[in-house]
Design a protein around this motif. Structure first.
Motif, PDB file in Angstrom:
ATOM      1  N   THR A 102     -18.131  73.478  26.704  1.00 40.29           N
ATOM      2  CA  THR A 102     -19.378  74.231  26.826  1.00 40.29           C
ATOM      3  C   THR A 102     -20.512  73.433  26.209  1.00 40.29           C
ATOM      4  O   THR A 102     -20.317  72.661  25.275  1.00 40.29           O
ATOM      5  CB  THR A 102     -19.272  75.594  26.123  1.00 40.29           C
ATOM      6  N   LEU A 103     -21.694  73.646  26.744  1.00 40.68           N
ATOM      7  CA  LEU A 103     -22.906  73.005  26.234  1.00 40.68           C
ATOM      8  C   LEU A 103     -23.747  74.031  25.505  1.00 40.68           C
ATOM      9  O   LEU A 103     -23.747  75.212  25.848  1.00 40.68           O
ATOM     10  CB  LEU A 103     -23.721  72.412  27.380  1.00 40.68           C
ATOM     11  N   THR A 152     -27.333  75.811  24.469  1.00 38.44           N
ATOM     12  CA  THR A 152     -28.416  76.269  25.338  1.00 38.44           C
ATOM     13  C   THR A 152     -29.458  75.180  25.559  1.00 38.44           C
ATOM     14  O   THR A 152     -29.940  74.985  26.664  1.00 38.44           O
ATOM     15  CB  THR A 152     -29.084  77.517  24.733  1.00 38.44           C
ATOM     16  N   GLN A 165     -28.020  72.552  27.916  1.00 41.00           N
ATOM     17  CA  GLN A 165     -27.916  73.031  29.294  1.00 41.00           C
ATOM     18  C   GLN A 165     -29.246  72.895  30.030  1.00 41.00           C
ATOM     19  O   GLN A 165     -29.276  72.590  31.210  1.00 41.00           O
ATOM     20  CB  GLN A 165     -27.476  74.500  29.318  1.00 41.00           C
ATOM     21  N   PHE A 186     -29.668  69.091  30.853  1.00 40.24           N
ATOM     22  CA  PHE A 186     -28.526  68.388  31.430  1.00 40.24           C
ATOM     23  C   PHE A 186     -28.783  68.036  32.893  1.00 40.24           C
ATOM     24  O   PHE A 186     -29.110  68.892  33.702  1.00 40.24           O
ATOM     25  CB  PHE A 186     -27.262  69.244  31.333  1.00 40.24           C
TER      26      PHE A 186
END
Length: 168
Positions: free
Chosen positions: A119-120, A122, A125, A128
């Protein structure tokens, strides 16, 4: 079953079929055109994975610029069908062994992957895969390999012209 899964399966199957055509086509031109279709189907997979920047780069850089360069080299060298088609040579046996070894290493790596996806945060994201982020990484961390590849492509193109010039 949703539409994304159906499209992914269709793109994956078409990618494998066109990649097989690249390998088994008798004419280098047909092989190069099958490679173009492989690039387009891969771009479709990238779109399904929400990697739109990579998909656009796949079409522009690989299906566009690199394949035009490949086609020029094929046409300049005037490549025909291979006279040793189907005969086992040392290079073919070594290539087959290397392929089997590569698939074995990939299988081992895939079996060692964790079951849960990464998971990244916030903030990560939001940035990205954007052009700005990719440009910053390419022109800071990967500047030397980026320039080395461009120089390698230039040398390959000049070499193809020199080889073709002796035949003209």
């Amino acid at each position: 079953m949703n539409i994304e899964l159906i499209l992914f399966g269709a793109f994956a199957l078409l990618t494998l079929l066109s990649a097989g055509t690249v390998i088994f086509a008798r004419s280098p031109i047909n092989s190069a055109m099958a490679l173009v279709s492989t690039f387009f189907f891969m771009a479709g997979i990238y779109v399904l994975l929400w990697a739109h920047t990579v998909a656009v780069m796949q079409v522009l850089v690989y299906a566009g610029a690199i394949m035009v360069l490949f086609l020029f080299v094929i046409m300049l060298l005037n490549l025909g069908e291979s006279p040793t088609r189907g005969k086992p040579t040392v290079a073919r046996v070594a290539g087959g062994a290397a392929t089997v070894g590569l698939f074995a290493v990939l299988a081992i790596i895939l079996l060692k992957l964790p079951a849960e996806p990464a998971t990244l945060s916030t903030g990560a994201q939001a940035s990205f895969g954007t052009i700005a982020t990719m440009g910053q990484v390419i022109f800071t961390q990967w500047l030397f390999p980026f320039e080395a590849v461009s120089l390698l492509l230039l040398v390959a193109m000049v070499g193809a012209v020199v080889v073709a010039k002796s035949r003209i």
